[in-house]
Motif scaffolding. Structure first.
Motif, short mmCIF file in Angstrom:
data_model
loop_
_atom_site.label_atom_id
_atom_site.label_comp_id
_atom_site.label_asym_id
_atom_site.label_seq_id
_atom_site.Cartn_x
_atom_site.Cartn_y
_atom_site.Cartn_z
N GLY A 410 81.05 106.63 -17.04
CA GLY A 410 80.27 106.38 -15.81
C GLY A 410 81.00 106.80 -14.40
O GLY A 410 80.36 107.41 -13.60
N GLN A 415 79.53 106.17 -11.11
CA GLN A 415 79.01 104.88 -11.36
C GLN A 415 79.62 104.18 -12.31
O GLN A 415 80.34 104.37 -13.32
CB GLN A 415 77.53 105.38 -11.86
CG GLN A 415 76.81 105.99 -10.89
CD GLN A 415 75.34 106.25 -11.69
OE1 GLN A 415 75.09 106.62 -12.60
NE2 GLN A 415 74.28 106.12 -10.59
N VAL A 416 78.89 102.71 -12.14
CA VAL A 416 79.35 101.73 -13.14
C VAL A 416 78.33 101.04 -13.73
O VAL A 416 77.22 101.23 -12.99
CB VAL A 416 80.35 100.49 -12.31
CG1 VAL A 416 81.73 101.16 -11.78
CG2 VAL A 416 79.47 99.87 -11.34
N GLU A 417 78.44 100.53 -14.73
CA GLU A 417 76.92 99.79 -15.35
C GLU A 417 76.96 98.41 -15.02
O GLU A 417 78.08 97.48 -15.15
CB GLU A 417 77.19 100.23 -16.70
CG GLU A 417 75.58 99.64 -17.48
CD GLU A 417 75.49 100.07 -18.88
OE1 GLU A 417 74.35 100.19 -19.18
OE2 GLU A 417 76.43 100.14 -19.43
N LYS A 419 75.20 94.65 -15.89
CA LYS A 419 74.46 94.11 -17.08
C LYS A 419 74.13 92.60 -16.69
O LYS A 419 75.29 92.03 -16.43
CB LYS A 419 75.10 94.16 -18.42
CG LYS A 419 74.25 93.46 -19.21
CD LYS A 419 74.78 93.57 -20.87
CE LYS A 419 74.14 92.61 -21.55
NZ LYS A 419 74.85 92.73 -23.13
N ARG A 426 70.14 96.34 -17.86
CA ARG A 426 71.29 96.93 -17.37
C ARG A 426 70.74 98.00 -16.50
O ARG A 426 69.78 98.82 -16.57
CB ARG A 426 72.12 97.77 -18.48
CG ARG A 426 72.58 97.11 -19.72
CD ARG A 426 72.24 98.15 -20.61
NE ARG A 426 72.59 97.42 -22.01
CZ ARG A 426 73.57 97.95 -22.70
NH1 ARG A 426 74.56 98.87 -22.31
NH2 ARG A 426 73.98 97.34 -24.02
N SER A 427 71.88 98.52 -15.69
CA SER A 427 71.57 99.89 -14.73
C SER A 427 72.83 100.44 -14.27
O SER A 427 73.94 99.74 -14.06
CB SER A 427 70.80 99.23 -13.59
OG SER A 427 71.31 98.26 -12.76
N SER A 428 72.58 101.63 -14.22
CA SER A 428 73.86 102.50 -13.79
C SER A 428 74.01 102.61 -12.13
O SER A 428 72.77 102.85 -11.70
CB SER A 428 73.99 103.74 -14.39
OG SER A 428 74.52 103.68 -15.27
N ALA A 434 76.95 97.95 -6.88
CA ALA A 434 77.27 96.98 -7.63
C ALA A 434 77.80 95.96 -6.81
O ALA A 434 77.43 94.30 -7.08
CB ALA A 434 78.50 97.36 -8.55
#
Length: 441
Positions: A410, A415-417, A419, A426-428, A434
């Motif tokens: 990611g 990006q980070v994910e 959840k 979940r979404s990146s 975030a």
RNA sequence: CGGGGCAUGGCGCAGUCUGGUAGCGCGGUAGUUUUGGGUACUACAGGUCGCAGGUUCGAAUCCUGCUGCCCCGACCA
């Protein structure tokens, strides 16, 4: 907090003694450890959950005008002889003697002691109404403790005691607690329904149990569906407005609601078919008015406006925070583990560093953690050497509301994910997004 | 308090019937391997077999007593 420096003794396998889901999950998530039948040590993670609950309970008690004090766990038998309960209480009371052979006991409740405290100082109606509460460990020597902290021998309890000149005043005091309880359970993420309970020697309608609905609950409950959508009084509620409170309480007691013990088939049948709810529930609070039951024998009297002395009218109001921890889990979990409501979650988010040692991952986790802490959030960073799969499993088990998944893949895309534990969604997203999601900006 | 059951390494269990050097899986430590949903392999560490008596050349195993814990019921925040 960094998981590598935390004390979170996760159990991969289910301990065989744990029968109900909350007990299993509390043991697996390293929240508690049984030290003896019905007696538990609260480990750091569990202790945090307990502290979150007592904080909410305390805020709502204070908001209603109740005053916090702290009474001892050990009491003298003398006090209980005055009320006549020393002999009446039976084996549930843990009796002990000190070095002088004086009879003592580990308090199962505090009516006698609070009455003694009250009578020592209050002589006039001018000091009423008064509501004193404390949050203290109690002990009831249950024949058969079970269900983990749901039904333990030693348990934490918030018990409040109200004092009024007459029954009318006592009703107002009762209503304050009634409303405070509605607010408390709502803030804890629970759907609570007040149900008429055994009213004791005084009679009347001033005794209610607060039941929360949970599919794995201990007992069968029956109620009108509309309760599920009743609005809970807001934080701006004026607790001094007796009429307003009375209206709230009468609304919340207007429809059918009963535990199996008080269930009335005919009355329930009168509820429209599509409004009948049969569910399972857990008792998390109990309030009742008991008039002069203790003030009379213990001579807790105050002078009224006319100068004559009369015994005060009392009520008592209990919530079990140690039981609530288990109740919250019963009401909110899935196959993988706990799903903490925001207000109770021991930490706000798990930050999973999928590859500690990788400088990009380390730096990103560090930045997110710092930003969250700066905003007053409490993240738990999983910086252990475990495999990603193990980290996901742990994060789901301990059930913090958010998981921030930080891995080399990611990060390569910047990006980070994210959840959401409750929904699995979940979404990146970028690190900025975030953070926005986490602090609700 | 009635009924049932269990007690062997941190956790879950086998071994007990039929006495003969205490085992397995998970977890832990070290290493190799792997690297986005509980990776695989190797090695190592870890147990007065709940406690006390007894029988026996020898007891986790047989006998007696005790203790602790769990489950069902009655009871309860």
């Amino acid at each position: 907090m960094h998981l590598s420096r935390y004390f979170l003794p996760i159990l991969r396998e289910t301990p065989k003694d744990a029968e109900i889901v909350s007990h299993r999950l509390m043991l697996r998530a390293g929240m508690v450890r049984q030290e003896s039948a019905g007696i538990y040590a609260w480990l750091p993670f569990g202790h945090r959950a307990l502290a979150k609950i007592t904080a909410v309970v305390r805020q709502e008690q204070d908001r209603s005008g109740a005053l916090e004090l702290l009474m001892p766990t050990i009491q003298s038998a003398e006090l209980w002889r005055e009320s006549g309960r020393y002999d009446a209480y039976g084996k549930e009371m843990l009796r002990i003697s000190d070095r002088h052979e004086r009879e003592m006991l580990f308090g199962p409740t505090n009516e006698e002691m609070i009455t003694e405290i009250f009578r020592a100082s209050v002589r006039s109606y001018k000091h009423l109404p008064l509501n004193l509460y404390h949050i203290q460990w109690k002990f009831r020597d249950e024949v058969r403790p079970r269900f983990g902290t749901m039904r333990s021998r030693e348990f934490l309890m918030k018990d409040a005691y109200s004092f009024d000149l007459d029954q009318e005043g006592a009703r107002h005091s009762y209503n304050k607690m009634f409303v405070a309880y509605l607010r408390t359970f709502e803030r804890l993420g629970l759907k609570s329904i007040p149900m008429r309970a055994e009213s004791g020697p005084i009679g009347g309608d001033m005794s209610h149990e607060f039941i929360i609905l949970a599919s794995t609950g201990e007992s069968e409950v029956y109620c009108h569906r509309d309760y599920l959508d009743f609005p809970v009084p807001g934080p701006g509620t004026n607790f001094d407005d007796a009429n307003a409170l009375e209206n709230i309480v009468s609304k919340w007691t207007s429809l059918y609601a009963a535990t199996s013990e008080k269930h009335d088939r005919d009355a329930f049948a009168a509820v429209p078919k599509d409004k009948q709810v049969t569910a399972r529930g857990i008792e998390v609070g109990h309030i009742f008015y008991f008039g002069t039951k203790y003030s009379e024998p213990m001579k807790a009297v105050v002078a009224g406006p006319d100068g004559t002395e009369r015994p005060v009218h009392m009520g008592s109001y209990g919530i079990g925070p140690s039981r609530l921890v288990a109740a919250v889990i019963e009401a909110s979990h899935d196959e993988a583990g706990i799903i903490w409501p925001e207000a109770v979650a021991p930490f706000d988010a798990s930050i999973l560093n999928l590859r500690p040692g990788d400088s990009a991952c380390d730096v990103a986790c560090e930045e997110i953690e710092r930003a969250l802490v700066a905003k007053g959030k409490e993240p738990l960073v999983d910086d252990t050497e475990e495999r990603p799969g193990a980290k996901f499993a742990t994060a789901d088990l301990i059930g913090l509301p958010w998981q921030v998944i930080v891995g080399p893949k990611g990060l390569g895309q910047g990006q980070v994910e994210m959840k959401r534990r409750a929904t699995g969604e979940r979404s990146s997203v970028s690190m900025e997004d975030a953070l926005r999601m986490l602090v609700g900006a």
